[in-house]
Write a protein that holds these residues in place. Structure first.
Motif, PDB file in Angstrom:
ATOM      1  N   VAL A 126     -18.814 -22.870 -14.307  1.00  0.00           N
ATOM      2  CA  VAL A 126     -18.466 -23.926 -13.361  1.00  0.00           C
ATOM      3  C   VAL A 126     -19.640 -24.884 -13.185  1.00  0.00           C
ATOM      4  CG1 VAL A 126     -17.888 -24.418 -10.951  1.00  0.00           C
ATOM      5  CG2 VAL A 126     -16.756 -22.548 -12.137  1.00  0.00           C
ATOM      6  N   GLY A 127     -20.835 -24.327 -13.038  1.00  0.00           N
ATOM      7  CA  GLY A 127     -22.018 -25.178 -12.961  1.00  0.00           C
ATOM      8  C   GLY A 127     -22.218 -25.986 -14.227  1.00  0.00           C
ATOM      9  N   SER A 128     -21.937 -25.375 -15.372  1.00  0.00           N
ATOM     10  CA  SER A 128     -22.072 -26.079 -16.647  1.00  0.00           C
ATOM     11  C   SER A 128     -21.092 -27.234 -16.755  1.00  0.00           C
ATOM     12  CB  SER A 128     -21.863 -25.107 -17.810  1.00  0.00           C
ATOM     13  OG  SER A 128     -22.831 -24.081 -17.802  1.00  0.00           O
ATOM     14  N   VAL A 129     -19.857 -27.032 -16.246  1.00  0.00           N
ATOM     15  CA  VAL A 129     -18.875 -28.120 -16.245  1.00  0.00           C
ATOM     16  C   VAL A 129     -19.410 -29.299 -15.442  1.00  0.00           C
ATOM     17  CG1 VAL A 129     -16.576 -28.813 -15.477  1.00  0.00           C
ATOM     18  CG2 VAL A 129     -16.897 -26.599 -16.587  1.00  0.00           C
ATOM     19  N   VAL A 142     -34.186 -30.435 -17.549  1.00  0.00           N
ATOM     20  CA  VAL A 142     -33.397 -29.234 -17.822  1.00  0.00           C
ATOM     21  C   VAL A 142     -34.297 -28.027 -18.040  1.00  0.00           C
ATOM     22  CG1 VAL A 142     -32.003 -28.136 -19.613  1.00  0.00           C
ATOM     23  CG2 VAL A 142     -31.323 -30.353 -18.694  1.00  0.00           C
ATOM     24  N   ALA A 143     -35.302 -28.164 -18.904  1.00  0.00           N
ATOM     25  CA  ALA A 143     -36.166 -27.032 -19.231  1.00  0.00           C
ATOM     26  C   ALA A 143     -36.916 -26.526 -17.995  1.00  0.00           C
ATOM     27  CB  ALA A 143     -37.147 -27.416 -20.326  1.00  0.00           C
ATOM     28  N   ALA A 144     -37.425 -27.455 -17.186  1.00  0.00           N
ATOM     29  CA  ALA A 144     -38.178 -27.055 -15.995  1.00  0.00           C
ATOM     30  C   ALA A 144     -37.279 -26.355 -14.977  1.00  0.00           C
ATOM     31  CB  ALA A 144     -38.842 -28.280 -15.371  1.00  0.00           C
ATOM     32  N   SER A 145     -36.106 -26.940 -14.704  1.00  0.00           N
ATOM     33  CA  SER A 145     -35.211 -26.325 -13.725  1.00  0.00           C
ATOM     34  C   SER A 145     -34.647 -25.007 -14.236  1.00  0.00           C
ATOM     35  CB  SER A 145     -34.084 -27.291 -13.361  1.00  0.00           C
ATOM     36  OG  SER A 145     -33.343 -27.657 -14.507  1.00  0.00           O
ATOM     37  N   GLY A 177     -26.253 -23.049 -14.444  1.00  0.00           N
ATOM     38  CA  GLY A 177     -25.177 -23.651 -15.217  1.00  0.00           C
ATOM     39  C   GLY A 177     -25.240 -25.166 -15.214  1.00  0.00           C
ATOM     40  N   VAL A 178     -25.595 -25.777 -14.081  1.00  0.00           N
ATOM     41  CA  VAL A 178     -25.737 -27.234 -14.034  1.00  0.00           C
ATOM     42  C   VAL A 178     -26.796 -27.691 -15.037  1.00  0.00           C
ATOM     43  CG1 VAL A 178     -26.371 -29.203 -12.598  1.00  0.00           C
ATOM     44  CG2 VAL A 178     -24.988 -27.355 -11.630  1.00  0.00           C
ATOM     45  N   CYS A 220     -28.017 -29.909 -20.514  1.00  0.00           N
ATOM     46  CA  CYS A 220     -28.684 -29.629 -21.791  1.00  0.00           C
ATOM     47  C   CYS A 220     -27.742 -29.813 -22.972  1.00  0.00           C
ATOM     48  CB  CYS A 220     -29.238 -28.205 -21.769  1.00  0.00           C
ATOM     49  SG  CYS A 220     -29.774 -27.576 -23.373  1.00  0.00           S
ATOM     50  N   ILE A 221     -26.523 -29.292 -22.876  1.00  0.00           N
ATOM     51  CA  ILE A 221     -25.647 -29.314 -24.035  1.00  0.00           C
ATOM     52  C   ILE A 221     -25.059 -30.703 -24.292  1.00  0.00           C
ATOM     53  CG2 ILE A 221     -25.086 -26.871 -23.887  1.00  0.00           C
ATOM     54  CD1 ILE A 221     -22.497 -27.546 -22.561  1.00  0.00           C
TER      55      ILE A 221
END
Length: 480
Positions: A63-66, A88-91, A116-117, A122-123
């Motif tokens: 869900v976070g990734s969405v 992204v990498a730091a978080s 996931g966010v 990232c993707i």
């Protein structure tokens, strides 16, 4: 035009660093995808989770990734592909460390949502970063390296899980990737953004400079002017999300949404997230087999992904995609038959293992490698990040359905009907690819726009590119 000269290895140093750094981000993403499969076995006991709660541990990350993927296009356009990856990498490093120290499942789910966010951002950003910094002759292979990296991360995870399984150290399984995630920030801070992003922001001189670094054999000034002209032409029409659902990009949008959905709904993450449980249902017992066998499966998948890397620019996207999905379908039919037996033991158990191995390898050869390529190729510069975001959002929606409901479905319907359902979906995916997937091998990113403008037909032959052997050699060296 600049004089023709053989490329010197040092001339491609920046391009190699971009491809390598993007790949390392993929390793971290792959590690997290695989780590939960082992950790879930032990944290479920510690937190006394039901089947639905186990599904939530996986699905809350999706869900976070969405959300991250939905925002990813706009963030990548606003901040730049490189700065987005730094964030992204730091978080990621922060949230994965906090998830490893979670005192209860509520805190764990919260950290995994935030993680996931970051993954969703990232993707979207990483494949764009690689594709927009890579010459057309090796762009397919370079972008597919991201999938190689993801599979490498999953493979590493399974061996780590196997090593930590005896002590049930699920916190270490989850938290170890925080260190490489923090370290990857360093090379990202030293690299430039992509030429196309600089042109989008009106920074043409920087675009020329970066083009000279990543592809010394092109006329950087002429290429920058061509990109700028294309972007000006695109800005003459409607922008934003609405443009993706109006001609000439309606077909492209439907293609990327359906491809992203089929990529996940055919069942790959059911295997990735729940492989120990699946192997137990096959008849394998003990943590040694339940954790070692997924490691062997991922090694085969890594080999298949590397194979795709070397042939994707030689034989084309459609051949690779058809071969992968067709093999997935055959493997799912075998798995359905194996699970349909009255009892699983002896040869049937190992046939099931071989079919699962082949299914996973075939996914990574076809769907897994091509989704990143098509996500970065399907749209023109102005819509590319949003198009990639749309495809990966559809991918993650299907991923959510698998992560949340697979444990309950396999418990209620049984593995036979579950894998039969996946087989039907794989058959539909083959029909879809046959009708909709374009062959973009050797096409410049700006050139691909004409395919969609012409109703799904090419209006010209691809520009001449380097010989396939040279492209393979360049990919092997990491050029571009």
């Amino acid at each position: 035009m600049p004089p023709t000269r053989p490329p010197h290895v040092s001339a491609y140093r920046t391009g190699r660093m971009i491809a390598l750094t993007g790949a390392l981000v993929g390793v971290i993403y792959g590690y997290d995808t695989g780590s939960v499969s082992g950790a879930l076995v032990f944290l479920s006991k510690d937190f006394q989770l039901s089947s639905a709660e186990q599904g939530l541990v996986n699905s809350v990350l999706v869900v976070g990734s969405v959300l991250g993927a939905v925002l990813g296009g706009r963030v990548a356009d606003a901040l730049g592909r490189r700065k987005t990856m730094v964030m992204v990498a730091a978080s990621y490093a922060v949230f994965v460390a906090l998830s490893a120290f979670a005192p209860n499942v509520t805190v764990l789910d919260t950290m995994r949502f935030l993680l996931g966010v970051a993954i969703g951002l990232c993707i979207v950003a990483a494949p764009l970063y690689i594709a927009e910094s890579t010459p057309a002759r090796i762009r397919g292979a370079a972008t597919a390296t991201y999938q190689v990296a993801c599979v490498a991360g999953i493979t590493i995870t399974y061996f780590v899980n196997w090593g930590l399984a005896d002590g049930g150290h699920w916190r270490w399984m989850l938290g170890l990737s925080a260190v490489p995630a923090a370290l990857i920030v360093i090379p990202l801070l030293l690299l430039p953004d992509t030429p196309r992003w600089y042109v989008l922001k009106g920074r043409d001189e920087e675009a020329v400079r970066v083009l000279r670094l990543v592809d010394p054999d092109v006329d950087a000034e002429a290429e920058t002017r061509a990109i700028a002209a294309q972007i000006r032409q695109e800005r003459g029409g409607h922008g934003g999300l609405a443009a993706m659902f109006r001609p000439p990009y309606t077909r492209a949008t439907l293609f990327v949404l359906a491809l992203g959905f089929f990529c996940q709904i055919t069942g790959i993450n059911a295997v990735t997230y729940y492989s120990p449980e699946i192997f137990q249902k096959m008849g394998f017992t003990g943590s040694g087999q339940s954790f070692l066998l997924p490691s062997i499966v991922e090694l085969a998948s890594l080999a298949a992904t590397v194979l795709a890397l070397f042939i994707i620019d030689r034989f084309g996207r459609r051949v690779v995609l058809f071969s992968g999905i067709g093999t997935m379908l055959g493997s799912l039919v075998v798995l359905t038959a194996v699970f349909g037996l009255t009892s699983l033991r002896g040869a049937a158990t190992w046939i099931g293992f071989a079919a699962l191995l082949l299914f996973t390898a075939a996914f990574n050869f076809g769907f897994g490698s091509l989704i990143w390529v098509y996500a970065s190729e399907a749209f023109p510069s102005r819509l590319r990040s949003m198009g990639a975001s749309a495809m990966l959002t559809a991918d993650l929606v299907a991923n959510f359905l698998i992560a949340q409901f697979f444990p309950s479905v396999i418990d209620r319907a049984g593995p036979t009907w579950t894998f039969a359902g996946f087989a039907v979906l794989a058959l539909l995916a083959i029909v879809f690819v046959a009708r909709m997937a374009p062959e973009t091998k050797g096409r410049r990113l700006e050139e691909i726009q004409s395919y969609w403008q012409n109703g799904g037909r090419w209006v010209s032959a691809p520009r001449p590119t380097a010989a396939p052997a040279a492209a393979v050699g360049a990919a092997r060296r990491g050029d571009g």
